[in-house]
Design a protein around this motif. Structure first.
Motif, PDB file in Angstrom:
ATOM      1  N   TYR A   1     -43.034 -18.084 104.378  1.00 32.72           N
ATOM      2  CA  TYR A   1     -43.609 -18.739 103.192  1.00 32.72           C
ATOM      3  C   TYR A   1     -45.029 -19.071 103.219  1.00 32.72           C
ATOM      4  CZ  TYR A   1     -38.599 -18.679 102.254  1.00 32.72           C
ATOM      5  OH  TYR A   1     -37.029 -18.497 102.114  1.00 32.72           O
ATOM      6  N   ILE A   2     -45.845 -18.545 102.482  1.00 35.29           N
ATOM      7  CA  ILE A   2     -47.132 -18.502 102.631  1.00 35.29           C
ATOM      8  C   ILE A   2     -47.796 -19.617 101.511  1.00 35.29           C
ATOM      9  CG2 ILE A   2     -49.610 -17.696 102.826  1.00 35.29           C
ATOM     10  CD1 ILE A   2     -48.006 -14.904 103.334  1.00 35.29           C
ATOM     11  N   ASN A   3     -48.402 -20.825 102.118  1.00 29.92           N
ATOM     12  CA  ASN A   3     -48.919 -22.043 100.954  1.00 29.92           C
ATOM     13  C   ASN A   3     -50.002 -21.149 100.568  1.00 29.92           C
ATOM     14  OD1 ASN A   3     -50.463 -24.027 100.090  1.00 29.92           O
ATOM     15  ND2 ASN A   3     -48.795 -25.354 101.047  1.00 29.92           N
ATOM     16  N   LYS A   4     -50.189 -21.184  99.237  1.00 30.28           N
ATOM     17  CA  LYS A   4     -51.152 -20.522  98.325  1.00 30.28           C
ATOM     18  C   LYS A   4     -52.307 -21.590  98.047  1.00 30.28           C
ATOM     19  CE  LYS A   4     -50.068 -17.448  95.343  1.00 30.28           C
ATOM     20  NZ  LYS A   4     -49.394 -16.747  94.157  1.00 30.28           N
ATOM     21  N   HIS A   5     -52.251 -22.654  98.639  1.00 26.35           N
ATOM     22  CA  HIS A   5     -53.226 -23.807  98.424  1.00 26.35           C
ATOM     23  C   HIS A   5     -54.318 -23.996  99.455  1.00 26.35           C
ATOM     24  CE1 HIS A   5     -51.326 -24.610  94.480  1.00 26.35           C
ATOM     25  NE2 HIS A   5     -50.416 -24.694  95.337  1.00 26.35           N
ATOM     26  N   TYR A   6     -53.890 -23.457 100.690  1.00 26.03           N
ATOM     27  CA  TYR A   6     -54.615 -23.844 101.860  1.00 26.03           C
ATOM     28  C   TYR A   6     -55.313 -22.411 102.572  1.00 26.03           C
ATOM     29  CZ  TYR A   6     -53.052 -28.608 100.962  1.00 26.03           C
ATOM     30  OH  TYR A   6     -52.830 -29.676 100.416  1.00 26.03           O
ATOM     31  N   GLN A   7     -56.473 -22.184 102.479  1.00 25.60           N
ATOM     32  CA  GLN A   7     -57.113 -21.053 102.886  1.00 25.60           C
ATOM     33  C   GLN A   7     -56.106 -19.531 103.110  1.00 25.60           C
ATOM     34  OE1 GLN A   7     -58.437 -21.959 107.023  1.00 25.60           O
ATOM     35  NE2 GLN A   7     -59.666 -23.725 106.219  1.00 25.60           N
ATOM     36  N   TYR A   8     -55.723 -19.515 101.569  1.00 27.63           N
ATOM     37  CA  TYR A   8     -54.679 -18.577 101.399  1.00 27.63           C
ATOM     38  C   TYR A   8     -55.339 -17.029 101.479  1.00 27.63           C
ATOM     39  CZ  TYR A   8     -51.629 -15.514  98.484  1.00 27.63           C
ATOM     40  OH  TYR A   8     -51.100 -14.484  97.986  1.00 27.63           O
ATOM     41  N   THR A   9     -54.611 -16.285 102.220  1.00 25.05           N
ATOM     42  CA  THR A   9     -54.524 -14.943 102.031  1.00 25.05           C
ATOM     43  C   THR A   9     -53.244 -14.336 101.930  1.00 25.05           C
ATOM     44  OG1 THR A   9     -54.206 -14.550 104.516  1.00 25.05           O
ATOM     45  CG2 THR A   9     -56.449 -14.761 103.916  1.00 25.05           C
ATOM     46  N   ALA A  10     -52.842 -13.216 101.661  1.00 19.57           N
ATOM     47  CA  ALA A  10     -51.502 -12.706 101.638  1.00 19.57           C
ATOM     48  C   ALA A  10     -50.787 -12.236 102.650  1.00 19.57           C
ATOM     49  CB  ALA A  10     -51.216 -11.647 100.471  1.00 19.57           C
ATOM     50  N   ASP A  11     -51.663 -12.518 103.792  1.00 23.24           N
ATOM     51  CA  ASP A  11     -51.192 -12.027 105.163  1.00 23.24           C
ATOM     52  C   ASP A  11     -50.854 -13.237 105.966  1.00 23.24           C
ATOM     53  OD1 ASP A  11     -50.930 -11.132 107.896  1.00 23.24           O
ATOM     54  OD2 ASP A  11     -52.756 -10.147 107.923  1.00 23.24           O
ATOM     55  N   PRO A  12     -49.544 -13.236 106.398  1.00 27.63           N
ATOM     56  CA  PRO A  12     -49.083 -14.533 107.337  1.00 27.63           C
ATOM     57  C   PRO A  12     -49.672 -14.815 108.327  1.00 27.63           C
ATOM     58  CG  PRO A  12     -47.205 -12.836 107.181  1.00 27.63           C
ATOM     59  CD  PRO A  12     -48.487 -12.291 106.132  1.00 27.63           C
ATOM     60  N   LEU A  13     -50.256 -13.495 109.066  1.00 22.65           N
ATOM     61  CA  LEU A  13     -51.042 -13.779 110.460  1.00 22.65           C
ATOM     62  C   LEU A  13     -52.402 -14.294 110.021  1.00 22.65           C
ATOM     63  CD1 LEU A  13     -49.843 -10.202 111.969  1.00 22.65           C
ATOM     64  CD2 LEU A  13     -48.655 -12.565 111.982  1.00 22.65           C
ATOM     65  N   THR A  14     -52.928 -14.489 108.870  1.00 23.98           N
ATOM     66  CA  THR A  14     -54.260 -15.044 108.929  1.00 23.98           C
ATOM     67  C   THR A  14     -54.418 -16.321 107.705  1.00 23.98           C
ATOM     68  OG1 THR A  14     -54.830 -13.338 107.026  1.00 23.98           O
ATOM     69  CG2 THR A  14     -55.382 -12.887 109.494  1.00 23.98           C
ATOM     70  N   SER A  15     -53.276 -16.560 107.136  1.00 27.52           N
ATOM     71  CA  SER A  15     -53.295 -17.442 106.032  1.00 27.52           C
ATOM     72  C   SER A  15     -53.392 -18.984 106.364  1.00 27.52           C
ATOM     73  CB  SER A  15     -52.223 -17.330 105.043  1.00 27.52           C
ATOM     74  OG  SER A  15     -52.384 -17.978 103.601  1.00 27.52           O
ATOM     75  N   GLY A  16     -53.732 -19.822 105.948  1.00 29.04           N
ATOM     76  CA  GLY A  16     -53.959 -21.257 106.401  1.00 29.04           C
ATOM     77  C   GLY A  16     -52.739 -22.007 106.638  1.00 29.04           C
ATOM     78  N   ILE A  17     -51.664 -22.058 106.123  1.00 29.58           N
ATOM     79  CA  ILE A  17     -50.419 -22.698 106.616  1.00 29.58           C
ATOM     80  C   ILE A  17     -49.462 -21.690 106.016  1.00 29.58           C
ATOM     81  CG2 ILE A  17     -48.781 -24.521 106.008  1.00 29.58           C
ATOM     82  CD1 ILE A  17     -51.273 -26.126 105.200  1.00 29.58           C
ATOM     83  N   VAL A  18     -48.458 -21.384 106.991  1.00 35.04           N
ATOM     84  CA  VAL A  18     -47.206 -20.467 106.861  1.00 35.04           C
ATOM     85  C   VAL A  18     -46.008 -20.967 107.360  1.00 35.04           C
ATOM     86  CG1 VAL A  18     -46.189 -18.176 107.226  1.00 35.04           C
ATOM     87  CG2 VAL A  18     -48.697 -18.476 107.128  1.00 35.04           C
ATOM     88  N   ILE A  19     -44.850 -20.857 106.602  1.00 36.28           N
ATOM     89  CA  ILE A  19     -43.645 -21.381 107.383  1.00 36.28           C
ATOM     90  C   ILE A  19     -42.751 -20.278 107.338  1.00 36.28           C
ATOM     91  CG2 ILE A  19     -41.540 -22.675 106.727  1.00 36.28           C
ATOM     92  CD1 ILE A  19     -42.942 -24.377 104.669  1.00 36.28           C
ATOM     93  N   SER A  20     -42.216 -20.057 108.668  1.00 34.12           N
ATOM     94  CA  SER A  20     -41.398 -18.889 109.178  1.00 34.12           C
ATOM     95  C   SER A  20     -40.119 -19.599 109.213  1.00 34.12           C
ATOM     96  CB  SER A  20     -42.160 -18.353 110.338  1.00 34.12           C
ATOM     97  OG  SER A  20     -41.071 -17.334 110.803  1.00 34.12           O
ATOM     98  N   TYR A  21     -39.025 -18.847 108.684  1.00 34.26           N
ATOM     99  CA  TYR A  21     -37.570 -19.308 108.778  1.00 34.26           C
ATOM    100  C   TYR A  21     -36.941 -17.937 109.352  1.00 34.26           C
ATOM    101  CZ  TYR A  21     -32.898 -19.979 107.743  1.00 34.26           C
ATOM    102  OH  TYR A  21     -31.503 -20.164 107.821  1.00 34.26           O
ATOM    103  N   ASN A  22     -36.109 -18.023 110.385  1.00 28.21           N
ATOM    104  CA  ASN A  22     -35.127 -16.745 110.898  1.00 28.21           C
ATOM    105  C   ASN A  22     -33.779 -17.306 110.548  1.00 28.21           C
ATOM    106  OD1 ASN A  22     -33.645 -15.595 112.777  1.00 28.21           O
ATOM    107  ND2 ASN A  22     -35.326 -14.918 113.751  1.00 28.21           N
ATOM    108  N   SER A  23     -33.249 -16.510 109.756  1.00 26.99           N
ATOM    109  CA  SER A  23     -31.713 -16.865 109.529  1.00 26.99           C
ATOM    110  C   SER A  23     -30.621 -16.668 110.453  1.00 26.99           C
ATOM    111  CB  SER A  23     -31.311 -16.049 108.208  1.00 26.99           C
ATOM    112  OG  SER A  23     -31.234 -14.714 108.430  1.00 26.99           O
ATOM    113  N   THR A  24     -31.104 -15.749 111.504  1.00 23.94           N
ATOM    114  CA  THR A  24     -30.399 -15.433 112.539  1.00 23.94           C
ATOM    115  C   THR A  24     -30.176 -16.584 113.567  1.00 23.94           C
ATOM    116  OG1 THR A  24     -30.697 -12.935 112.251  1.00 23.94           O
ATOM    117  CG2 THR A  24     -30.000 -13.717 114.511  1.00 23.94           C
ATOM    118  N   THR A  25     -31.286 -17.042 113.999  1.00 28.13           N
ATOM    119  CA  THR A  25     -31.292 -18.337 114.966  1.00 28.13           C
ATOM    120  C   THR A  25     -31.293 -19.546 114.470  1.00 28.13           C
ATOM    121  OG1 THR A  25     -33.743 -18.051 114.975  1.00 28.13           O
ATOM    122  CG2 THR A  25     -32.812 -16.666 116.718  1.00 28.13           C
ATOM    123  N   GLY A  26     -31.897 -19.756 113.101  1.00 26.00           N
ATOM    124  CA  GLY A  26     -32.049 -20.838 112.218  1.00 26.00           C
ATOM    125  C   GLY A  26     -33.366 -21.422 112.594  1.00 26.00           C
TER     126      GLY A  26
END
Length: 89
Positions: A56-81
């Motif tokens: 989930y990439i926040n589009k308000h802080y140094q946004y790029t469509a790439d999760p590896l370079t965008s400002g703030i990103v939330i990562s959720y793994n449904s297998t591990t929680g």
């Protein structure tokens, strides 16, 4: 269910998860061109052959469509929680 580890069906799976788990959540879309607060991207976590995770990439802080370079990103793994907040500020 042929692929029970996948999050949802298609690109909207992460959006549905976000809107179900959060109370009054910020807006989210899998479409880069919408005016949402977050961009969702479904992907396969490490060592998985299923699309069992979401960025989930926040589009308000140094946004790029790439999760590896965008400002703030939330990562959720449904297998591990596991939930990770990634910052590149």
């Amino acid at each position: 269910m042929t692929q029970p580890n996948n999050i949802g069906r298609g690109k909207k799976g992460c959006n549905d998860l976000w809107n179900t788990l959060l109370i009054a959540p910020p807006s989210v879309s899998h479409n880069k061109k919408t005016d949402s607060d977050f961009l969702s991207i479904r992907y396969s976590s490490e060592d998985s052959s299923f699309q069992d995770a979401c960025y989930y990439i926040n589009k308000h802080y140094q946004y790029t469509a790439d999760p590896l370079t965008s400002g703030i990103v939330i990562s959720y793994n449904s297998t591990t929680g596991e939930v990770i907040v990634i910052t590149h500020l």
